[in-house]
Design an enzyme around this catalytic site. Structure first.
Site, mmCIF file in Angstrom:
data_model
loop_
_atom_site.group_PDB
_atom_site.id
_atom_site.type_symbol
_atom_site.label_atom_id
_atom_site.label_comp_id
_atom_site.label_asym_id
_atom_site.label_seq_id
_atom_site.Cartn_x
_atom_site.Cartn_y
_atom_site.Cartn_z
ATOM 1 N N LYS A 1 -0.997 -0.949 -4.303
ATOM 2 C CA LYS A 1 -2.117 -0.006 -4.297
ATOM 3 C C LYS A 1 -1.466 1.362 -4.253
ATOM 4 C CE LYS A 1 -5.496 1.446 -0.759
ATOM 5 N NZ LYS A 1 -6.211 2.519 -1.399
ATOM 6 N N THR B 1 -1.663 4.990 -3.965
ATOM 7 C CA THR B 1 -2.431 6.163 -3.553
ATOM 8 C C THR B 1 -1.496 7.367 -3.579
ATOM 9 O OG1 THR B 1 -3.930 4.770 -2.282
ATOM 10 C CG2 THR B 1 -3.957 7.108 -1.775
ATOM 11 N N GLU C 1 -10.389 10.217 -7.835
ATOM 12 C CA GLU C 1 -10.585 11.385 -8.702
ATOM 13 C C GLU C 1 -9.634 11.374 -9.898
ATOM 14 O OE1 GLU C 1 -9.927 11.022 -5.572
ATOM 15 O OE2 GLU C 1 -9.051 12.755 -4.599
ATOM 16 N N TYR D 1 0.868 -1.175 0.000
ATOM 17 C CA TYR D 1 0.000 0.000 0.000
ATOM 18 C C TYR D 1 0.902 1.222 0.000
ATOM 19 C CZ TYR D 1 -3.843 3.059 1.689
ATOM 20 O OH TYR D 1 -4.784 4.052 1.853
HETATM 21 O O1 MN9 Z 1 -8.598 3.956 -0.775
HETATM 22 C C1 MN9 Z 1 -8.873 6.261 -0.821
HETATM 23 N N1 MN9 Z 1 -7.772 6.876 -0.183
HETATM 24 C C2 MN9 Z 1 -7.792 7.210 1.083
HETATM 25 C C3 MN9 Z 1 -8.453 4.957 -1.366
HETATM 26 O O2 MN9 Z 1 -8.736 7.046 1.800
HETATM 27 C C4 MN9 Z 1 -6.567 7.796 1.604
HETATM 28 C C5 MN9 Z 1 -9.434 7.118 -1.946
HETATM 29 O O3 MN9 Z 1 -10.554 6.436 -2.420
HETATM 30 C C6 MN9 Z 1 -9.826 8.525 -1.518
HETATM 31 O O4 MN9 Z 1 -10.629 8.478 -0.379
HETATM 32 C C7 MN9 Z 1 -10.596 9.265 -2.612
HETATM 33 C C8 MN9 Z 1 -10.927 10.691 -2.229
HETATM 34 O O5 MN9 Z 1 -9.764 11.479 -2.197
HETATM 35 O O6 MN9 Z 1 -9.871 9.234 -3.781
#
Ligand code: MN9
Length: 295
Positions: free
Chosen positions: A167, A169, A194, A139
């Site tokens: 994953k 992010t 997004e 992650y």
């Molecule tokens: O799991 C989520 N990341 C976090 C992924 O919660 C840090 C995203 O889905 C975000 O919540 C989403 C909104 O910024 O993209």
């Protein structure tokens, strides 16, 4: 790379954790949420991650979530248990439990808070994989852990075939392309909803996201359009998604998600403190979103 990679692609909601008024886990609502999303056609679930509020839950509660989801989920879907913790020992303990339940893979955020050295972080991942002996999805969430996975570091870890994916992010899409260079088979999940289309464009083979709890249909449609080469259509869906996420960010992302899922008849409760509750003004803003399906 093991065969498991073929199951680890597509649309994976990062499951929310519903709470009762006394903040205990609402297992009935969690079961209903899993069934609802499964019926929409998602390929699997990411369980107990950031969205699931795992960092404000005890290990026993995190395990209860793993168990509840496993029992509710149809067997043909893939399940990824997020076991990340600051302590290697705790992550291993949760990983072993997820394995005993029959999860498809585990995942872990890098250990945080103490600014661990790179070698310590690599050792954490190797210790978990050696002890649990399951496919691991790293992650990569630099904003939460202060650690950014690079393609060069990833290549070192992925020399062990039990590391099967990431994953991602992060909005570093060049890194995503670098991860894709390591192997065509890597399970690369886009992490920020997004920018799902950007992630797919740069090599992601699926997405894990919190807003999928609320609008799984949109992500399934976006993913399908992208895979069919219908880029204009994918862009239009992404644009619609961004409009909604902009409102959620303004109101509080997870609070908004819980509120909106509750409108589909599944009582999600509030987020745990120190997360704040939605204001009446935020609720009104969320109520004004017209393009969501609560059926
Ligand atoms: O799991 C989520 N990341 C976090 C992924 O919660 C840090 C995203 O889905 C975000 O919540 C989403 C909104 O910024 O993209």
């Amino acid at each position: 790379m093991t065969d498991v990679s073929s199951k680890l692609k597509g649309i994976f909601p990062a499951l929310l954790t519903p709470f009762n008024d006394d903040e205990s886990i609402n297992t009935e609502a969690l079961t209903a949420l899993v069934k609802r999303l499964a019926s929409k056609g998602v390929q699997g679930f990411y369980v107990g991650g950031s969205t699931g509020e795992s960092m404000v839950m005890s290990n026993e509660e995190r395990k209860l979530v793993f168990k509840t989801v496993k029992e509710a989920c149809p067997d043909n879907l893939a399940l990824i248990a997020h076991v990340g913790a600051i302590s290697t020992e705790m992550a291993i303990d949760m990983g072993k439990y997820a394995k005993s339940l029959g999860y498809t893979a585990i995942s872990a955020v890098a250990p945080f808070y103490y600014s661990f050295k790179l070698e310590e972080i690599l050792q954490y991942y190797r210790d978990i994989v050696n002890a649990v002996d399951m496919p691991m999805i790293i992650y990569n969430f630099p904003l939460a852990g202060g650690f950014s996975l690079t393609p060069a570091i990833a290549k070192e870890l992925f020399a062990d075939p039990r590391f099967v994916g990431i994953k991602h992010t992060s909005n570093d899409f060049f890194a995503l392309d670098g991860f894709r260079q390591i192997s065509d088979k890597l399970a690369l999940f886009n992490g920020y909803d997004e920018v799902m289309l950007a992630g797919l464009g740069m090599g992601a083979s699926g997405g894990i996201g919190s807003t999928y709890n609320v609008m799984p249909e949109k992500y399934l449609a976006l993913y399908e359009a992208f895979n069919n080469g219908e880029i204009k259509k994918a862009q239009a869906i992404q644009k619609e998604i961004c409009e909604i996420i902009r409102v959620m960010i303004k109101c509080g992302v997870m609070q908004s998600e819980k509120y909106l899922v509750s409108k589909a008849g599944i009582p999600m409760g509030d987020c745990r403190k120190p997360f704040s509750k939605l204001t009446e003004e935020s609720k009104k803003l969320l109520d004004s979103i017209t393009s969501l399906n609560f059926n």
